[in-house]
Write an enzyme that holds these catalytic residues in place. Sequence first.
Site: not given
Length: 203
Positions: A11, A13, A89-90, A92, A106, A108, A141
Amino acid sequence: KRVVAFISGGGSNMLALAKACEAPDFPAEIAAVISDKPDAGGLARAEALGIPTHVFARKSYGSKAEHEAAILAALAEIRPDLLCLAGYMRLLSADFIRPHDGRILNIHPSLLPLFPGLHTHQRAIDAGVRVHGCTVHFVNEGMDEGAIIAQAVVPVDPQDDAVTLAGRVLTAEHRLYAHALRLVATGAVRLDDAGRVLTAGAQ
Ligand code: GRF
């Protein structure tokens, strides 16, 4: 603007965003932190700042859809304006994103569209790039492919290995994410109906 940060790990970030939000003129506040991992180190860091945390352990739910439905129900209570994925790390699903389209960010650790996915620093070194960096983008997505909001460049040193490069990129991420959140929270940057980034003032 009320922000919910999503974490899966340390965490750092999320912490950088929380620190930025402490500035009186910053246009956002972290209303809650959500994690899919009960042991995420970032949970204790959020709690130390008095930020409410909610854990939705994936294995507690029979399916991805049930997992996301539980998170969406919590979001309906919290009523955030923006979601900031920060080391989450999932992926959506489209069903999750749709009601929040244009309001999910997000970060990256690469200069997208280069090096989407994992192990970006080792891949950058293996590719022999001279510059690397990080990207904040709107989430769609796809994986790491939404419209880009902001990027920061980090030079690659010949002595770098994945660990030293990752450390320098992470520092850049912390600054970049606060900058990007400010842009979106003030409306300086938004997603248009065609899914393109629109900058205020630009006709
Ligand atoms: C960061 O490099 C982030 O870009 C990636 O996960 C790493 C750890 O993030 N998604 P954090 O320390 O948990 O914020």
